[in-house]
Design a protein around this motif. Structure first.
Motif, PDB file in Angstrom:
ATOM      1  N   ARG A 271     -72.663 -77.767 -73.097  1.00 10.36           N
ATOM      2  CA  ARG A 271     -73.751 -76.817 -72.869  1.00 10.36           C
ATOM      3  C   ARG A 271     -73.523 -76.026 -71.584  1.00 10.36           C
ATOM      4  O   ARG A 271     -73.743 -74.798 -71.532  1.00 10.36           O
ATOM      5  N   SER A 272     -73.043 -76.682 -70.549  1.00 10.44           N
ATOM      6  CA  SER A 272     -72.804 -76.003 -69.270  1.00 10.44           C
ATOM      7  C   SER A 272     -71.687 -74.974 -69.396  1.00 10.44           C
ATOM      8  O   SER A 272     -71.769 -73.884 -68.811  1.00 10.44           O
TER       9      SER A 272
ATOM     10  N   ASN B 137     -69.466 -84.940 -75.065  1.00  9.34           N
ATOM     11  CA  ASN B 137     -70.470 -84.884 -73.998  1.00  9.34           C
ATOM     12  C   ASN B 137     -71.273 -83.590 -74.116  1.00  9.34           C
ATOM     13  O   ASN B 137     -70.739 -82.493 -73.945  1.00  9.34           O
ATOM     14  N   ALA B 138     -72.545 -83.706 -74.420  1.00 14.83           N
ATOM     15  CA  ALA B 138     -73.397 -82.541 -74.706  1.00 14.83           C
ATOM     16  C   ALA B 138     -73.629 -81.697 -73.453  1.00 14.83           C
ATOM     17  O   ALA B 138     -73.623 -80.465 -73.516  1.00 14.83           O
ATOM     18  N   GLU B 139     -73.824 -82.342 -72.293  1.00  9.20           N
ATOM     19  CA  GLU B 139     -74.120 -81.566 -71.074  1.00  9.20           C
ATOM     20  C   GLU B 139     -72.934 -80.702 -70.672  1.00  9.20           C
ATOM     21  O   GLU B 139     -73.105 -79.530 -70.304  1.00  9.20           O
ATOM     22  N   ALA B 140     -71.724 -81.256 -70.743  1.00 12.22           N
ATOM     23  CA  ALA B 140     -70.541 -80.476 -70.368  1.00 12.22           C
ATOM     24  C   ALA B 140     -70.355 -79.282 -71.303  1.00 12.22           C
ATOM     25  O   ALA B 140     -70.081 -78.164 -70.847  1.00 12.22           O
TER      26      ALA B 140
ATOM     27  N   GLU C  28     -73.060 -71.941 -70.952  1.00 13.58           N
ATOM     28  CA  GLU C  28     -73.890 -71.201 -70.001  1.00 13.58           C
ATOM     29  C   GLU C  28     -73.013 -70.403 -69.028  1.00 13.58           C
ATOM     30  O   GLU C  28     -73.338 -69.255 -68.688  1.00 13.58           O
TER      31      GLU C  28
ATOM     32  N   ARG D 235     -72.159 -79.700 -61.671  1.00  9.65           N
ATOM     33  CA  ARG D 235     -73.507 -79.236 -61.325  1.00  9.65           C
ATOM     34  C   ARG D 235     -73.525 -78.616 -59.930  1.00  9.65           C
ATOM     35  O   ARG D 235     -74.141 -77.570 -59.703  1.00  9.65           O
TER      36      ARG D 235
ATOM     37  N   PHE E 222     -66.184 -79.492 -65.849  1.00  4.75           N
ATOM     38  CA  PHE E 222     -66.749 -79.780 -67.170  1.00  4.75           C
ATOM     39  C   PHE E 222     -65.649 -79.952 -68.224  1.00  4.75           C
ATOM     40  O   PHE E 222     -65.803 -80.750 -69.156  1.00  4.75           O
TER      41      PHE E 222
ATOM     42  N   ARG F   9     -69.295 -89.344 -65.025  1.00  3.28           N
ATOM     43  CA  ARG F   9     -70.403 -89.214 -64.058  1.00  3.28           C
ATOM     44  C   ARG F   9     -69.993 -88.338 -62.871  1.00  3.28           C
ATOM     45  O   ARG F   9     -70.727 -87.425 -62.482  1.00  3.28           O
TER      46      ARG F   9
ATOM     47  N   LEU G  60     -69.512 -84.574 -64.008  1.00  3.69           N
ATOM     48  CA  LEU G  60     -70.772 -83.867 -64.212  1.00  3.69           C
ATOM     49  C   LEU G  60     -71.418 -83.502 -62.888  1.00  3.69           C
ATOM     50  O   LEU G  60     -71.945 -82.389 -62.720  1.00  3.69           O
ATOM     51  N   GLU G  61     -71.365 -84.412 -61.934  1.00  2.34           N
ATOM     52  CA  GLU G  61     -71.967 -84.129 -60.633  1.00  2.34           C
ATOM     53  C   GLU G  61     -71.221 -82.994 -59.924  1.00  2.34           C
ATOM     54  O   GLU G  61     -71.831 -82.091 -59.349  1.00  2.34           O
TER      55      GLU G  61
END
Length: 340
Positions: A141-142, A136-139, A145, A111, A126, A104, A107-108
Motif C-alpha cells: 500500500r505504501s 505484506n499489505a502495508e508495504a 501511495e 514510515r 518497503f 518490523r 516498515l519503521e
C-alpha cells in the motif's frame, strides 16, 4: 562255520548293528533347527535422504544470498521429508524470527522516510519488506501511495510549465516561406528539427505514465526516422530510465521488457542495459524456481510451468533444469496411475 570263530563273527555283527542304531535319531528326538537368516533390511529412503540434502544445501545458499523467504521454503521441505530433524525445525524458527525483525525494521524505516519526504529511501525499505514477506499489505500500500504522489507531482509540474509558457509567449518575427528541403542527409536533419516538438510530446506522454500507448508512438516515430541517431538515443535513454524505475519497484519482468525495448529503439548496443537484462532474467528465473519448488507439493502442472520459465530465462540454472525433470517425471507418473 561253527565253534569259537562263528561266535566271534556273530558278536561283531551285533555290535556293529547296535552302533549304527545309536547314530540314527529316533522319531521322538528333536532335530535342532538351523538358525533363521537375519531379515534383509531394504532402505527405501535413499532418494528421500538425497532430497533432504539438496534442500538443505539450497536453503544454505538462499540464506547466504539474503533470500530468507526462499531459505524457509527449502527448510520447510526438509522438515516435511524428515519430521524428526530437530535442527531443521530450529533453523526454520530462527529464520522466521529474523524475517519478522527485518519486516518490523523495514516498515519503521519506510514510515520515517515517508514522513521526511525521502521517497527513494522509503521505496527501498518497503521493497526490502516485500522481499522478506511478499504479501505484506502495508508495504504494498505504501509503494502505491509513493507512486501516486510522484505522479501527482509530475502532473503538477507539467501544468505549471504549460501555464508559464502561455503567460509569456515568445515574440515571433514574420519570416518568408521556407524553401523546399534539400535531398540527402540535409533533408534528414531538417526533418528531425521540424519534428522535435512532436517527439517531445510523445516523450511527455511516456513520462506521464501511458507506457504502452507511448511506446507504440515512439516506435512509429523511430520507424519514420530510422537514421536520426541523436533522437533514437534520446528515446532509448528515456525508456531505459523507466525500466530502472520498474526495477527499483521490484517489477522485474516489466523492467526486462522495457530494457529490451530501449535497446531496440536506440538501435545500438548498450552494454549496461544488456547487463541489467541478464541480471534481471537470473533473478526472475530464481523466483520461478522457488515458485516451482512450492508447487511441487500441490500442483505438478504449475510446477512444470514455473520450472520451464526458470529454464527459459536462465538456461544455465542447473537447479531449475533438475526441478523441471523431476516435476515432469512426477506429473507423467501420476497421469499413468489408474484413477480410483
Amino acid at each position: 562255520m561253527t565253534g569259537p570263530l562263528a561266535r566271534r563273527l556273530a558278536a561283531f555283527a551285533a555290535a556293529s548293528l547296535l552302533a549304527a542304531c545309536a547314530q540314527q535319531p529316533t522319531e521322538r528326538e528333536a532335530v535342532p533347527a538351523e538358525p533363521a537368516p537375519a531379515p534383509r533390511v531394504v532402505r527405501a529412503d535413499g532418494p528421500r535422504e538425497e532430497a533432504v540434502r539438496r534442500h538443505r544445501d539450497l536453503a544454505r545458499e538462499a540464506r547466504a544470498a539474503g533470500d530468507l523467504a526462499t531459505a524457509v521454503d527449502h527448510l520447510h521441505v526438509v522438515v516435511l521429508l524428515a519430521p524428526d530433524d530437530e535442527a531443521a525445525k530450529r533453523d526454520v524458527e530462527t529464520l522466521r524470527a529474523e524475517i519478522r525483525r527485518g519486516v518490523r525494521d523495514g516498515l519503521e524505516t519506510g514510515r520515517s522516510a515517508m514522513r521526511a519526504g525521502d521517497s527513494a529511501r522509503a521505496t527501498a525499505a518497503f521493497l526490502h519488506v516485500l522481499a522478506l514477506e511478499p504479501k505484506n499489505a502495508e508495504a504494498a500500500r505504501s509503494l502505491r501511495e509513493i507512486d501516486r504522489l510522484a505522479m501527482a507531482r509530475h502532473q503538477s509540474g507539467r501544468a505549471a510549465r504549460a501555464g508559464a509558457h502561455e503567460a509569456t509567449p515568445e515574440p515571433r518575427a514574420a519570416k518568408p516561406a521556407s524553401p523546399a528541403p534539400p535531398a540527402g542527409p540535409a533533408a534528414t536533419a531538417a526533418t528531425s528539427a521540424g519534428d522535435a516538438v512532436e517527439l517531445d510530446q510523445r516523450l511527455e506522454m511516456f513520462g506521464a505514465g501511458d507506457t504502452a500507448g507511448a511506446l507504440r508512438e515512439l516506435k512509429a516515430w523511430v520507424d519514420a526516422h530510422p537514421r536520426d541517431r541523436a533522437s533514437r538515443q534520446k528515446i532509448g535513454s528515456a525508456v531505459a530510465a523507466r525500466a530502472k524505475e520498474f526495477e527499483g519497484k521490484g517489477q522485474r519482468e516489466s523492467a526486462i521488457g522495457l530494457y529490451e525495448q530501449a535497446l531496440a529503439l536506440r538501435g545500438e548496443p548498450q552494454p549496461e542495459w544488456s547487463a541489467r537484462i541478464a541480471a534481471l532474467k537470473k533473478q526472475v528465473a530464481a523466483d520461478a524456481y522457488a515458485s516451482g519448488m512450492k508447487l511441487m507439493r500441490t500442483d505438478l502442472n504449475g510446477a512444470v510451468k514455473a520450472f520451464e520459465t526458470a529454464v527459459k530465462l536462465d538456461p544455465a540454472n542447473a537447479n531449475a533444469q533438475r526441478g523441471l525433470r523431476e516435476a515432469t517425471a512426477a506429473r507423467d507418473k501420476l497421469s499413468r496411475m489408474p484413477r480410483q
